[in-house]
Scaffold this active site. Structure first.
Site, PDB file in Angstrom:
ATOM      1  N   PRO A  23      50.216  -3.178 -30.265  1.00  0.00           N
ATOM      2  CA  PRO A  23      50.866  -4.007 -29.037  1.00  0.00           C
ATOM      3  C   PRO A  23      50.942  -3.474 -28.021  1.00  0.00           C
ATOM      4  O   PRO A  23      51.433  -4.801 -27.426  1.00  0.00           O
ATOM      5  CB  PRO A  23      52.308  -2.920 -29.704  1.00  0.00           C
ATOM      6  CG  PRO A  23      52.180  -3.028 -31.087  1.00  0.00           C
ATOM      7  CD  PRO A  23      50.314  -1.685 -31.319  1.00  0.00           C
ATOM      8  N   ARG A  34      30.722 -45.880 -38.742  1.00  0.00           N
ATOM      9  CA  ARG A  34      32.417 -45.881 -38.570  1.00  0.00           C
ATOM     10  C   ARG A  34      31.954 -47.371 -37.908  1.00  0.00           C
ATOM     11  O   ARG A  34      31.275 -47.045 -36.510  1.00  0.00           O
ATOM     12  CB  ARG A  34      33.646 -45.476 -37.363  1.00  0.00           C
ATOM     13  CG  ARG A  34      34.626 -45.886 -37.579  1.00  0.00           C
ATOM     14  CD  ARG A  34      35.470 -45.850 -38.444  1.00  0.00           C
ATOM     15  NE  ARG A  34      37.049 -46.375 -37.646  1.00  0.00           N
ATOM     16  CZ  ARG A  34      37.395 -46.573 -38.324  1.00  0.00           C
ATOM     17  NH1 ARG A  34      38.115 -46.873 -39.766  1.00  0.00           N
ATOM     18  NH2 ARG A  34      38.402 -46.553 -37.857  1.00  0.00           N
ATOM     19  N   GLU A  61      37.632 -10.355 -29.759  1.00  0.00           N
ATOM     20  CA  GLU A  61      36.328  -9.378 -29.748  1.00  0.00           C
ATOM     21  C   GLU A  61      36.152  -9.273 -27.743  1.00  0.00           C
ATOM     22  O   GLU A  61      34.877  -9.138 -27.424  1.00  0.00           O
ATOM     23  CB  GLU A  61      35.428  -9.998 -29.911  1.00  0.00           C
ATOM     24  CG  GLU A  61      35.361  -9.588 -31.107  1.00  0.00           C
ATOM     25  CD  GLU A  61      34.854  -8.278 -31.297  1.00  0.00           C
ATOM     26  OE1 GLU A  61      33.998  -7.396 -31.312  1.00  0.00           O
ATOM     27  OE2 GLU A  61      35.975  -7.658 -32.340  1.00  0.00           O
TER      28      GLU A  61
END
Ligand SMILES: Cc1cc2nc3c(=O)[nH]c(=O)nc-3n(C[C@H](O)[C@H](O)[C@H](O)COP(=O)(O)OP(=O)(O)OC[C@H]3O[C@@H](n4cnc5c(N)ncnc54)[C@H](O)[C@@H]3O)c2cc1C
Length: 384
Positions: free
Chosen positions: A128, A270, A365
């Site tokens: 923490p 589309r 990381e």
């Protein structure tokens, strides 16, 4: 110079692509994401086929291959599905700490469990009060006879509620100055008395993965659970990052590629204003920018892996790869949503999930700012 993959690397790439195509399913992914459920069956199958721990030696049930092969697999899996892919590439998270530093006894006991899909692993570094700054730890490990007694709390631990063991960074010498010289890595099995893992709760992306707070209360493990050398845990974790950050770069790269593939397919079919979206020059330019960024991310990620496998470990290049690939993933997935318009915003079209999954690669990381610190200190060298 040679930019070609070898024949066997191309075979691995095809095998990973086919595996993902056959096993990953959009509806299943949507369901697992909704339920926050780990893709256990797919993970077991991936392990059976040798995709987990591909970079472990054969004596540890791996394939004896390198970081390159590991990232080839990671890229393919994440391109097919950003969340399932991430779950598989992090199934053995931090087991490289064992592979690179642990005693033969520990390697033989734990690495086959990971490679064979019998257990997930976890790296418990963050606390923490210690996130980016892991130069000191509140979690302690004290010798008592033949045992270490571990006390403390780790947070944001990937696989936390599911893992069979944790690689825990502990302060073993509180008087050490600087404090990082008193940090050690200790393996703690999840079923030891005093270990509790609690899921942290809802999160933006990678929702099939458990992210937990892990508490160690008077947890006793044998002294032989020390990974590597006493007082070297901080240096070992930095070395681990030199490898693991390349894997996260590959996660980002695959995520970017997957979002791009979906956008590309969409704009070709589309129609608006009587034209395919792909006929508008702005669409073409967006695709050109996306494809260029992906290609650059691939070049630097593969170069970092190639360097690593050759033994030229280069933290600067690794950080560049992770930072650039992660940014690419976020930008490409964002643009993919834009190209799909309103449909891009909807879960069924997947790119919004790729976008949410992409963001974590800029955080875990080591955040992008921490990668910049590493790059800057390498390019500046000593100047004071
Ligand atoms: C989903 C998820 C999974 C995770 N999995 C794991 C895991 O398995 N194991 C594990 O140990 N940890 C794990 N983490 C933790 C992760 O690595 C940390 O969140 C990360 O390193 C940042 O630490 P922090 O959150 O405490 O942020 P802080 O360190 O408090 O940083 C907050 C902000 O300040 C910036 N900042 C901090 N220091 C500096 C500096 N010197 N210069 C410039 N900017 C700075 C940061 O870049 C960031 O933008 C995970 C996190 C998440 C969200």
């Amino acid at each position: 110079m040679d930019f070609e993959l070898t024949k066997s690397q191309i075979e691995i790439q095809k095998a990973a692509r086919n595996f993902a195509k056959g096993e990953f399913d959009k509806d299943l992914a949507l369901e697992l994401e909704k339920k926050h459920e780990f893709p256990t069956k797919i993970w077991k199958k991936a392990a059976e086929l040798g995709f987990i721990g591909i970079h472990f030696d054969e004596k540890y049930s791996g394939q004896g291959l390198g970081v390159i092969e590991n990232i080839i697999v990671a890229e393919e899996l994440c391109a097919r599905d950003s969340t399932i892919g991430a779950c598989l590439l992090l199934a053995g998270f931090a087991s490289e700490c064992l592979l690179r530093f642990a005693s033969e006894e520990i390697k033989l006991k734990f690495l086959p469990l990971v490679a064979e899909g019998k257990t997930l692993s976890a790296g418990a570094f963050t606390e923490p009060d210690h996130g980016s700054d892991i130069t000191s730890m509140n979690t302690t490990a004290v010798r008592d006879g033949n045992e270490w007694v571990v006390n403390g709390t780790k947070t944001f631990i990937t696989n936390g509620c599911l893992a069979g063991f944790f690689t825990v960074l502990c302060q073993t010498d509180p008087d050490a100055r600087p404090s990082y010289r008193g940090i050690s890595m200790i393996l703690v099995e999840a079923d030891r008395k005093g270990v509790t893992a609690t899921d942290i709760g809802d999160k933006m992306g990678i929702r099939m993965m458990s992210t937990a707070e892990v508490n160690f209360k008077e947890v006793r493990v044998p002294l032989t659970n020390l990974i590597g050398k006493e007082g070297k845990g901080f240096y070992q974790v930095l070395e681990f990052f030199d490898e693991s950050r390349i894997l996260i770069a590959a996660q980002a790269l695959g995520t970017a590629q997957g979002a791009f593939d979906r956008a590309l397919a969409y704009v070709k079919q589309r129609e608006q204003f009587g034209k395919k979206l792909a006929e508008f020059q702005i669409t073409q330019h967006k695709l050109a920018d996306m494809a260029t960024k992906i290609e650059l991310a691939r070049l630097i990620t593969y170069k970092a892996a190639w360097n690593y496998d050759k033994g030229n470990i280069d933290p600067k290049l690794t950080s560049m790869a992770k930072m650039y690939a992660a940014r690419t993933a976020v930008e490409v997935a964002d643009e993919a949503i834009q190209l799909l318009g309103g449909y891009g915003y909807m879960a069924e079209y997947e790119v919004e999930r790729f976008y949410r999954d992409a963001k974590i690669t800029e955080i875990y990381e080591g955040t992008k700012e921490i990668q910049k610190n590493t790059i800057a200190s390498a390019v500046l060298g000593k100047f004071k």
